[in-house]
Write an enzyme that holds these catalytic residues in place. Structure first.
Site, PDB file in Angstrom:
ATOM      1  N   TYR A  45      -9.848  -9.271 -64.746  1.00 34.66           N
ATOM      2  CA  TYR A  45      -8.492  -9.290 -64.222  1.00 34.66           C
ATOM      3  C   TYR A  45      -8.262 -10.634 -63.550  1.00 34.66           C
ATOM      4  O   TYR A  45      -9.006 -11.019 -62.652  1.00 34.66           O
ATOM      5  CB  TYR A  45      -8.330  -8.162 -63.207  1.00 34.66           C
ATOM      6  N   SER A 294      -1.032  -6.686 -54.526  1.00 35.91           N
ATOM      7  CA  SER A 294      -2.075  -5.769 -54.957  1.00 35.91           C
ATOM      8  C   SER A 294      -2.126  -5.587 -56.468  1.00 35.91           C
ATOM      9  O   SER A 294      -1.096  -5.385 -57.126  1.00 35.91           O
ATOM     10  CB  SER A 294      -1.837  -4.420 -54.261  1.00 35.91           C
ATOM     11  N   LYS A 295      -3.330  -5.686 -56.955  1.00 33.57           N
ATOM     12  CA  LYS A 295      -3.584  -5.518 -58.386  1.00 33.57           C
ATOM     13  C   LYS A 295      -3.038  -4.171 -58.870  1.00 33.57           C
ATOM     14  O   LYS A 295      -2.511  -4.046 -59.957  1.00 33.57           O
ATOM     15  CB  LYS A 295      -5.094  -5.608 -58.544  1.00 33.57           C
ATOM     16  N   ARG A 296      -3.183  -3.165 -58.015  1.00 33.71           N
ATOM     17  CA  ARG A 296      -2.807  -1.815 -58.420  1.00 33.71           C
ATOM     18  C   ARG A 296      -1.287  -1.613 -58.362  1.00 33.71           C
ATOM     19  O   ARG A 296      -0.696  -0.987 -59.228  1.00 33.71           O
ATOM     20  CB  ARG A 296      -3.515  -0.822 -57.494  1.00 33.71           C
ATOM     21  N   LYS A 297      -0.655  -2.178 -57.327  1.00 36.79           N
ATOM     22  CA  LYS A 297       0.759  -1.860 -57.133  1.00 36.79           C
ATOM     23  C   LYS A 297       1.739  -2.877 -57.703  1.00 36.79           C
ATOM     24  O   LYS A 297       2.892  -2.540 -57.967  1.00 36.79           O
ATOM     25  CB  LYS A 297       1.051  -1.763 -55.626  1.00 36.79           C
TER      26      LYS A 297
END
Ligand code: GLU
Length: 549
Positions: A45, A294-297
């Protein structure tokens, strides 16, 4: 039996460090040259924060005639993913922040200080670990995970700091003989650094970005070589940045608290420590709360996102420089046409706390960047993007001559159009210039919206006023005349001075023409649009608009 015997027993084949010290010569660079690096783990990533760090690192290296290299930190093999390295390398290439040295793809590298992939440097780390063992600055630890768990539980019960230090460093007590015996008995071990530090003493550190910071000394006997024979980040950092001649470690500020340990490692190994510049993370305003991207959000946390959206690399970099350095915006205002490479970034003026990332601002920067491009550049970029992400746009751009005319509208002049922020905007911004795409328009008529008025405007314009050879002034004068002939105010001033006398003014008449022509209320210059579309198309569109009334 002494530490030398122990070192030879553990690493019988490891070379003396002199071999490496000799092999990797000190770099010969101009006075003040900065050598820096980007040292990611290949997790698959690519975070925008990594690009941010690389951009800063490359910039300061270039400014000083130094070197920027890429080192792949893949010693945590559990975290490795396929193509992790390729992704890092291509994300840097895409943004033109490719390193001077280091990996250029998964298997190849350039530069004289390699290997630049930590998993390929095992024997180097082992040589340095052997060197530490020989001097009694490192020791073997035989603790099992259960032992460590027990130590931790005791520390928690005693309400003291957790970790492997001082009296809690269980395996420090073994003599060389005991260690050798255990190894010979086949006991599993890892290697720990024997910290000379004391928690009740302070060290002063001057970080290039954060300024003066005081820390307690490190007293943790951290692991330097793991059970798989590979080093931990801390040890590899010291060995690599020493051998690779890094002068400035520019990295995320989550590592700031490791500085006491790192300085101690450099000291104990007898290396000159680099300077540290800890960068604050890029933050986002999330409903009034400031938090890390954030990578997730956040999709925009991924470097891929910019490529997919078609935000030009230059715009992303300009914006990142903008948030890295508060002086950049001012400089840009004063030097609107100078390439950003010429801006002098000063690490010690970077913001100490996390800069806010604002997509709207980035897109504004991008609009300006694209507005300065020629039609040809826009064409090439949009086409390249479309080849990957939008086949319909590829098809629209097939007729290059026509596309250049379309993209050339309001471009290359004093006030170029600023309606394109990303290549994925192009289609929507030019689609009405394509006859085969121009269907079923819902005409959003404005002030003048009565059928009869619209019909009269369109018909009379074509019959009497339109002439494809008119220059811009004549073209506009004719719209005024058209307005006047139909009883609308010829000038906006006149309209405002005599409210109630006129239904509408020349601007409203233009709007009718614009909407009938493009289906939109907002477009670049209508004169230029008419020139590109040509008579037949204009006639057809007006006819269609009248039919749809
Ligand atoms: N591999 C470390 C990381 O991914 C690098 C830190 C550094 O730049 O030293 O955060």
């Amino acid at each position: 039996m002494n530490y030398e015997d122990l070192a030879n027993l553990i690493f019988p084949d490891a070379k003396d460090i002199e071999y490496y010290e000799e092999k990797y010569k000190r770099r010969e660079l101009p006075e003040g040259a900065i050598v820096t690096r980007y040292a990611p783990s290949p997790t698959g990533y690519a975070h925008i924060g990594g690009l941010y760090q690389s951009l800063i690192a490359k910039k300061v290296a270039m400014q000083t005639g130094g070197v920027f290299f890429l080192r792949i930190e893949d010693t945590d093999q559990k975290r490795e993913v396929e193509q992790g390295v390729e992704r890092i390398v291509s994300s840097l290439q895409d943004f033109d922040v490719a390193p001077d040295e280091g990996q250029i793809n998964d298997t190849d590298e350039i530069g004289n200080y390699g290997p630049y992939k930590q998993s390929m440097r095992k024997e180097i780390y082992q040589a340095y670990a052997k060197y530490m063992l020989k001097q009694g600055k490192a020791y073997l630890c035989f603790c099992t995970p259960e032992d460590l768990e027990q130590i931790r539980a005791k520390q928690e019960a005693a309400k003291v700091r957790t970790g492997y230090y001082g009296v809690w460093a269980h395996c420090r007590k073994y003599s060389v003989e005991e260690m050798i015996e255990k190894v010979k008995n086949g006991e599993k071990f890892i290697i720990r650094f024997k910290s000379p530090g004391r928690e009740d003493r302070k060290i002063k550190h001057k970080d290039v970005i954060k300024g003066n910071v005081d820390f307690p000394e490190n007293d943790q006997d951290i692991i330097i070589i793991k059970s798989d024979g590979l080093p931990t980040y801390h040890f590899a950092h010291a060995v690599d940045d020493h051998l690779m001649g890094t002068t400035h470690v520019i990295r995320g500020d989550e590592w700031l608290s490791s500085v006491p340990l790192h300085l101690q490692l450099f000291q104990e190994m007898g290396f000159k420590a680099p300077k540290y510049a800890h960068i604050a993370p890029i933050m986002k305003n999330d409903n009034g709360n400031k938090r890390k991207l954030s990578k997730r959000k956040d999709p925009e946390a991924a470097v891929e996102y910019y490529k997919e959206e078609g935000i030009p690399a230059t715009a992303v970099k300009e914006y990142l420089l903008n948030i890295a350095s508060s002086g950049f915006e001012n400089w840009r205002r004063q030097n609107p046409t100078v390439p950003m490479e010429e801006y002098n970034l000063e690490l010690n003026k970077m913001s100490v706390s996390g800069a806010l990332f604002d997509m709207v601002k980035l897109l504004d920067v991008s609009k300006i960047v694209i507005s300065k491009m020629s039609a040809e550049e826009v064409y090439e970029n949009a086409l390249n993007w479309a080849k990957r992400y939008d086949s319909e746009l590829v098809e629209m751009l097939e007729d290059k001559e026509y596309a250049l005319k379309v993209l050339g509208i309001e471009r290359g002049n004093q006030k170029p159009r600023k309606d394109i922020a990303k290549w994925s905007d192009v289609k929507e911004n030019i689609v009405y210039m394509y006859e085969n795409k121009y269907k079923n328009i819902e005409y959003p008529y404005q002030t003048i919206n009565e059928k009869e008025d619209i019909k009269k405007i369109l018909n009379l314009y074509m019959e009497k006023y339109y002439n494809e050879n008119d220059d811009k002034q004549t073209w506009f004068d004719k719209i005024k005349e058209l307005a006047e002939e139909l009883g609308f105010a010829k000038e906006v001033k006149e309209f405002k001075a005599n409210p109630g006398t006129y239904k509408a003014h020349v601007g409203d008449v233009s709007t009718v023409l614009r909407i009938a022509l493009t289906g939109r209320t907002n477009t670049p210059d209508m004169f230029e649009i008419m020139n590109v579309l040509e008579k037949d198309t204009i006639e057809r569109r007006f006819k269609m608009a009248i039919e749809n009334l």
